[in-house]
Design a protein around this motif. Structure first.
Motif, PDB file in Angstrom:
ATOM      1  N   HIS A 224       0.822  -1.209   0.000  1.00 36.16           N
ATOM      2  CA  HIS A 224       0.000   0.000   0.000  1.00 36.16           C
ATOM      3  C   HIS A 224       0.860   1.266   0.000  1.00 36.16           C
ATOM      4  O   HIS A 224       0.635   2.190   0.786  1.00 36.16           O
ATOM      5  N   VAL A 225       1.855   1.275  -0.876  1.00 36.25           N
ATOM      6  CA  VAL A 225       2.768   2.412  -0.974  1.00 36.25           C
ATOM      7  C   VAL A 225       2.752   2.955  -2.405  1.00 36.25           C
ATOM      8  O   VAL A 225       2.413   2.237  -3.345  1.00 36.25           O
ATOM      9  N   PRO A 226       3.118   4.243  -2.587  1.00 33.73           N
ATOM     10  CA  PRO A 226       2.992   4.865  -3.911  1.00 33.73           C
ATOM     11  C   PRO A 226       4.144   4.585  -4.869  1.00 33.73           C
ATOM     12  O   PRO A 226       4.042   4.931  -6.051  1.00 33.73           O
ATOM     13  N   MET A 227       5.230   3.988  -4.372  1.00 32.14           N
ATOM     14  CA  MET A 227       6.394   3.768  -5.225  1.00 32.14           C
ATOM     15  C   MET A 227       6.936   2.354  -5.057  1.00 32.14           C
ATOM     16  O   MET A 227       6.995   1.833  -3.942  1.00 32.14           O
ATOM     17  N   GLY A 228       7.361   1.763  -6.182  1.00 30.60           N
ATOM     18  CA  GLY A 228       8.052   0.491  -6.150  1.00 30.60           C
ATOM     19  C   GLY A 228       9.548   0.705  -6.278  1.00 30.60           C
ATOM     20  O   GLY A 228      10.025   1.845  -6.337  1.00 30.60           O
ATOM     21  N   PRO A 229      10.330  -0.365  -6.341  1.00 31.28           N
ATOM     22  CA  PRO A 229      11.786  -0.232  -6.326  1.00 31.28           C
ATOM     23  C   PRO A 229      12.365   0.584  -7.477  1.00 31.28           C
ATOM     24  O   PRO A 229      13.315   1.350  -7.280  1.00 31.28           O
ATOM     25  N   PHE A 230      11.787   0.481  -8.673  1.00 34.15           N
ATOM     26  CA  PHE A 230      12.364   1.201  -9.804  1.00 34.15           C
ATOM     27  C   PHE A 230      11.998   2.683  -9.784  1.00 34.15           C
ATOM     28  O   PHE A 230      12.791   3.532 -10.198  1.00 34.15           O
TER      29      PHE A 230
END
Length: 280
Positions: A224-230
């Motif tokens: 439930h976060v707005p950013m992934g690793p890339f």
């Protein structure tokens, strides 16, 4: 000692953010860089941040105007450090370059000046001796500054213990949460954990297990976060990520570093250049 004057070495993404936060916190700030065009990019970035802070009612227009009045840029390193109580160094994550910079600072900075490096991954002991004043040197590492407000205090074995409470209070005055890293560690605390996370994502990509978008979505939706690793790598800067990754000895890191290098060579550095793994 009382800190009033702050010198920032490097007008890049984090140097600019640290400098602006210091100015907002009432300090007189000089930002030094070797390229005048860096100042134009820095000013645009700070203007964007200022608009966001005003919109969020974090600071008034008068607060922001006063902060900008306390912040100046210079191409002259002697002018930059002439009255510095503390230096925060955020130059490119390159050991030889940082050693060269600190050798110069040791020659021209006032005796009173506290030396700090904002290096993401290098150890302060690899830089301290080049200053000629290792006891006055400590890693003082910021994250986002305005969103991620942790600042790492990581001394090396020769750091004067009296610097720790000074840096702790200075960090708090910048609206950050200081954490003490008692033993030198590559990547401090958060970055050490983050490196493993980003490395795992890089391994999935170079092994063609999934696309950039699907790897990011898998992380984002589950947590439930707005950013992934890339997207995180884009915010860090792919040049910075490459400087760290290509120094790691394992095959997976080397393969991911090679992929990052293709983006860097194409000028796709992430958010700061308008394109990296994603377009901005």
């Amino acid at each position: 000692m009382e800190i009033k004057h702050v010198c920032i070495l490097g007008a890049g993404t984090l140097g600019s953010r640290i400098g602006f936060q210091a100015a907002l916190s009432g300090y007189w700030v000089k930002i030094y860089d070797i390229k005048e065009e860096s100042f134009i990019i820095s000013q645009k970035m700070i203007s964007k941040i200022a608009k966001g802070l005003f919109a969020a009612e974090t600071y008034s227009k008068d607060d922001i105007a006063a902060a900008l009045n306390r912040l100046t840029y210079t191409l002259n390193d002697e002018e930059a450090v002439s009255d510095a109580d503390i230096i925060s160094e955020s130059v490119t994550e390159d050991l030889a370059l940082k050693q060269q910079v600190w050798s110069r600072m040791g020659q021209i900075a006032p005796e009173k000046t506290i030396f700090t490096t904002n290096t993401s991954y290098l150890l302060p002991s690899s830089l301290a001796s080049f200053t000629g004043r290792p006891a006055r040197f400590c890693a003082f590492h910021f994250h986002d500054v305005f969103y991620s407000k942790i600042v790492d205090i990581m001394p090396h074995p020769e750091t004067d213990a009296d610097l720790i409470p000074i840096l702790d209070e200075f960090g708090k005055s910048l609206n950050q949460v200081p954490v003490l890293v008692k033993k030198e560690n590559h990547g401090y605390l958060f970055n050490a954990m983050l490196l493993s996370f980003l490395g795992a994502a890089g391994k999935l990509l170079v092994n063609e297990v999934a696309t950039i978008e699907d790897i990011d979505k898998s992380w984002m939706v589950n947590f439930h976060v707005p950013m992934g690793p890339f997207a995180i790598l884009d915010s860090i800067g792919l040049d910075t990520a490459w400087h760290v990754t290509h120094q790691l000895p394992d095959a997976n890191s080397k393969a991911f570093a090679a992929l990052l290098k293709t983006y860097v060579d194409a000028g796709k550095l992430g958010e700061k250049s308008g394109e990296g793994f994603y377009r901005y």
